[in-house]
Design an enzyme around this catalytic site. Structure first.
Site, PDB file in Angstrom:
ATOM      1  N   ALA A 101     -31.764  61.274 -13.106  1.00  0.00           N
ATOM      2  CA  ALA A 101     -30.878  61.085 -11.956  1.00  0.00           C
ATOM      3  C   ALA A 101     -30.951  62.319 -11.059  1.00  0.00           C
ATOM      4  O   ALA A 101     -31.485  63.357 -11.447  1.00  0.00           O
ATOM      5  CB  ALA A 101     -29.446  60.866 -12.435  1.00  0.00           C
ATOM      6  N   GLY A 144     -32.312  58.719 -16.522  1.00  0.00           N
ATOM      7  CA  GLY A 144     -32.358  57.493 -15.737  1.00  0.00           C
ATOM      8  C   GLY A 144     -33.748  56.910 -15.654  1.00  0.00           C
ATOM      9  O   GLY A 144     -33.922  55.692 -15.563  1.00  0.00           O
ATOM     10  N   GLU A 152     -34.198  54.943 -18.670  1.00  0.00           N
ATOM     11  CA  GLU A 152     -33.381  53.730 -18.571  1.00  0.00           C
ATOM     12  C   GLU A 152     -34.019  52.700 -17.640  1.00  0.00           C
ATOM     13  O   GLU A 152     -33.928  51.492 -17.887  1.00  0.00           O
ATOM     14  CB  GLU A 152     -31.968  54.109 -18.111  1.00  0.00           C
ATOM     15  CG  GLU A 152     -31.198  54.828 -19.217  1.00  0.00           C
ATOM     16  CD  GLU A 152     -29.867  55.412 -18.754  1.00  0.00           C
ATOM     17  OE1 GLU A 152     -28.856  55.174 -19.421  1.00  0.00           O
ATOM     18  OE2 GLU A 152     -29.847  56.119 -17.728  1.00  0.00           O
ATOM     19  N   GLU A 166     -29.412  63.542 -21.260  1.00  0.00           N
ATOM     20  CA  GLU A 166     -28.064  63.661 -20.689  1.00  0.00           C
ATOM     21  C   GLU A 166     -27.131  64.509 -21.546  1.00  0.00           C
ATOM     22  O   GLU A 166     -26.246  65.197 -21.037  1.00  0.00           O
ATOM     23  CB  GLU A 166     -27.445  62.266 -20.498  1.00  0.00           C
ATOM     24  CG  GLU A 166     -28.076  61.453 -19.391  1.00  0.00           C
ATOM     25  CD  GLU A 166     -29.271  60.630 -19.851  1.00  0.00           C
ATOM     26  OE1 GLU A 166     -29.701  59.743 -19.093  1.00  0.00           O
ATOM     27  OE2 GLU A 166     -29.773  60.866 -20.975  1.00  0.00           O
TER      28      GLU A 166
END
Length: 675
Positions: free
Chosen positions: A63, A102, A105, A125
């Protein structure tokens, strides 16, 4: 400026490409571009399959952290990944570099995943005090199993493509350099496959015992940290439940962690590390000097460890000792360390030989004449260091950088023993130097700007986190360590025990307390070596050869497995000093230990800032997190002090009669913070 997402038709395959340097972070523009590309594919009957790929060095590496704490710009990443999975046309993730956070993901939401062998997948994270917030806690257990998901999400370390293939995270490996073509061919191959393999619909194999076993096996590693505990709880609570129910729990937990103190601290350290690389007062455009060959003086523990950093980075090293046996012993230890690393699978036998092949052992300082950087790593004695730098001044080529690995001594005094003080800098490595990430770069009064720039560039090359410090006794880290050690010893005389003081520090989150650290490092370090001269508790221990773990006795007694126990003899020595000094006794509370050992560190840090010996408060935090075991989830001593409240710190210092730093008092009175 070009849009970060572009699309191109390759026959019946829509190739969606991200070009968002430097790491293809999943910021708002990237998310919007991906969303638009999905709409384009859905509306074009000629498109039968989709490939998502990235240009540059890497797949989506996570992210955009600068968006954290700000209002979300639609589509949010959780919405986007669900849309990818919901596509009626198969989506292939084509991964090179790293698919992190991310990015991982996004890959998990795609129907198929292809990767080159050098690619890596990870959910880091947790290192920011968070959990995967875009379905990672739900999709990864469904793809790779609960145990792999727990390990990846609580450690935050990436796994290589081969391992990802083994656990089901990657469907197919592509040739290096052939990813785009092979991904398009793969997309055509599976274009007609139905039903599409949607990750969220898979079942999770559950064994309740797995979670308890994982908690137990990782209790020490995860002690005190909120995010790993929350990750385990979320995966355990949602395993076997519908995906939508699971992601709701994931989202709630993500927001709880995001608003928590630990994530704020870890995000602070993340940015602080990057700020530390910036050097104040250096003219724009200052270029680093080339460092193609390094010299190291001293083949002991520090010299050998320092050399290994450069050898591992592919930089030749000439290492110099005065005696052949010391040289052989030092190079032998280096080889042994490399072979131990190879035995753990972290490097190959070929890499060991490559590294050692770059090493030139020598008994003559004259062999340093062609080195670009020479690092002195002998013991802490000013006269010895000045003598060495005087010799280097005559031997080293013009423009060579001369560095001292001193822990405490005055770099300006060392530099004055040369005719080129502008070329002299302190490079304070931490032991073991081949492992510890911190490097204090000590800026002398006459150190040239390009020497500083070079030192910081070299630090990056050898994978160190570098912080610039000024010239003062102990620089940043050791200077702040001194009041902690002094007060810990004073507390022993006033009624505390080594075990109590160490317990308070470990409960705070330190890997060990002051006396455990002394026993590990060696109680005899810095000892004057005269058993008849006993001026303090450490002298008394050293005189009886209670030198710590290496002798089986220090502040604690140790069994043959180096397990500590409280020592009756140490209690006698402490009591003897209490009597000799007439120190009054009182019940020492845990709160008093914190105030006198940690508040004093903050006070010393404030004085360092006051004197300009550190560039910024966050640099001090980086030093203590990377060099001294300060728990990252507390953000470093200055960040922690901000959270405690500077008025509280001042009041605690005054209660015990300490002189309060002017800067600390001013900030407390104004209601300001260090960071």
């Amino acid at each position: 400026m070009n849009a970060p997402i572009s699309t191109v038709r390759e026959g019946d395959v829509l190739v969606v490409t991200s070009n968002n340097p430097p790491v293809n972070a999943l910021g708002a523009a990237v998310r919007q571009g991906l969303d638009a590309a999905l709409t384009e594919a859905a509306g074009d009957e000629a498109v039968k399959a989709i490939v998502i790929i990235c240009e540059g060095q890497t797949f989506f590496a996570g992210a955009d952290i600068t968006e954290f704490g700000k209002p979300f710009v639609e589509p949010s990443l959780p919405v986007l990944v669900d849309r990818i999975e919901a596509s009626e046309k198969p989506v292939v993730a084509a991964v090179h570099g790293t698919a992190l956070g991310g990015g991982c993901e996004v890959a998990l939401a795609c129907h198929y995943r292809m990767a080159v062998p050098s690619a890596k997948f990870g959910l880091p994270e947790v290192k920011l005090g968070l959990l995967p917030g875009a379905g990672g806690t739900q999709r990864l257990p469904r793809v790779a199993g609960v145990e792999v998901a727990l390990e990846m999400a609580t450690r935050g370390d990436p796994i290589p493509a081969a391992k990802a293939r083994e656990v089901g995270l990657v469907d197919r490996l592509a040739g290096e350099g052939a990813l785009r073509d092979e991904a398009i061919a793969y997309a055509r191959e599976i274009a007609a496959a139905r039903p599409l393999p949607r990750t969220s619909t898979r079942d999770v194999a559950i064994d309740a015992a797995t979670f308890d076993a994982f908690r137990k096996a990782n209790a020490k590693r995860l002690r005190g940290m909120d995010a790993p505990a929350e990750i385990i709880d979320v995966i355990e609570a949602t395993a076997g439940k519908p995906y939508q129910e699971g992601v709701q729990r994931e989202r709630m937990s993500f927001m709880k962690l995001m608003m928590g103190a630990q994530s704020a601290a870890l995000r602070h350290i993340f940015f602080a590390e990057r700020k530390a690389a910036k050097i104040d007062g250096v003219p724009d455009g200052t270029e680093a000097r080339p460092v193609r060959k390094v010299g190291v003086i001293g083949a002991g523990t520090m010299g050998g460890g320092i050399s290994m950093n450069f050898l591992s980075a592919g930089i030749p090293v000439t290492i110099v000792e005065m005696q052949q046996d010391a040289l052989d012993r030092g190079t032998g230890v280096m080889r042994k360390n490399y072979e131990a690393t190879a035995a753990k699978g972290r490097m190959t036998a070929e890499q060991v030989e490559q590294a050692m092949g770059l090493l030139m052992p020598s008994l003559s300082m004259d062999d340093l004449a062609d080195c670009d950087l020479i690092i002195e790593a002998v013991y802490e004695n000013m006269d010895v260091k000045k003598e060495i730098f005087g010799k280097l001044d005559r031997i080293a080529r013009p423009g060579a950088i001369l560095a001292s690995n001193t822990s405490y001594l005055n770099i300006d005094e060392i530099a004055a023993s040369t005719g080129r003080p502008q070329d002299v800098v302190g490079l304070h490595f931490f032991s073991p130097a081949n492992v510890m990430k911190l490097l204090e770069v000590v800026r002398g009064a006459k150190t040239a700007p390009d020497v500083l720039v070079t030192a910081m560039a070299v630090a990056k090359k050898i994978r160190k986190v570098a912080v610039v410090a000024g010239v003062c006794h102990g620089f940043i880290g050791n200077r702040m360590l001194m009041p902690r050690q002094v007060e810990a010893t004073n507390l022993l005389l006033e009624g505390a025990t080594p075990e109590q003081i160490d317990r308070v520090h470990v409960a705070f989150g330190m890997p060990m307390g002051p006396f455990q650290m002394a026993d590990l490092a060696g109680v005899d370090i810095g000892w004057h070596r005269d058993p008849t001269r006993i001026e303090n508790i450490r002298d008394a221990l050293a005189a009886e050869e209670r030198w710590g773990q290496k002798k089986g006795a220090g502040f604690y007694d140790y069994d043959d497995k180096r397990q500590p126990s409280n020592s009756p003899r140490v209690a006698e020595i402490i009591e003897d000093f209490r009597q000799k000094t007439g120190t009054p006794q009182h019940d020492v509370t845990d709160e008093e230990i914190i105030e006198r050992t940690l508040y004093t560190m903050v006070n010393e840090g404030a004085m360092i800032l006051e004197e300009g010996m550190a560039q910024r408060a966050s640099d001090i935090d980086v030093v203590w997190v990377y060099g001294y075991g300060w728990p990252p989830y507390r953000g470093g001593p200055m960040f922690w002090a901000d959270g405690e409240g500077l008025s509280k710190i001042v009041a605690g210092l005054e209660k015990h009669g300490f002189e309060v730093s002017k800067l600390l008092r001013e900030k407390a009175e104004k209601g300001e913070k260090f960071n």
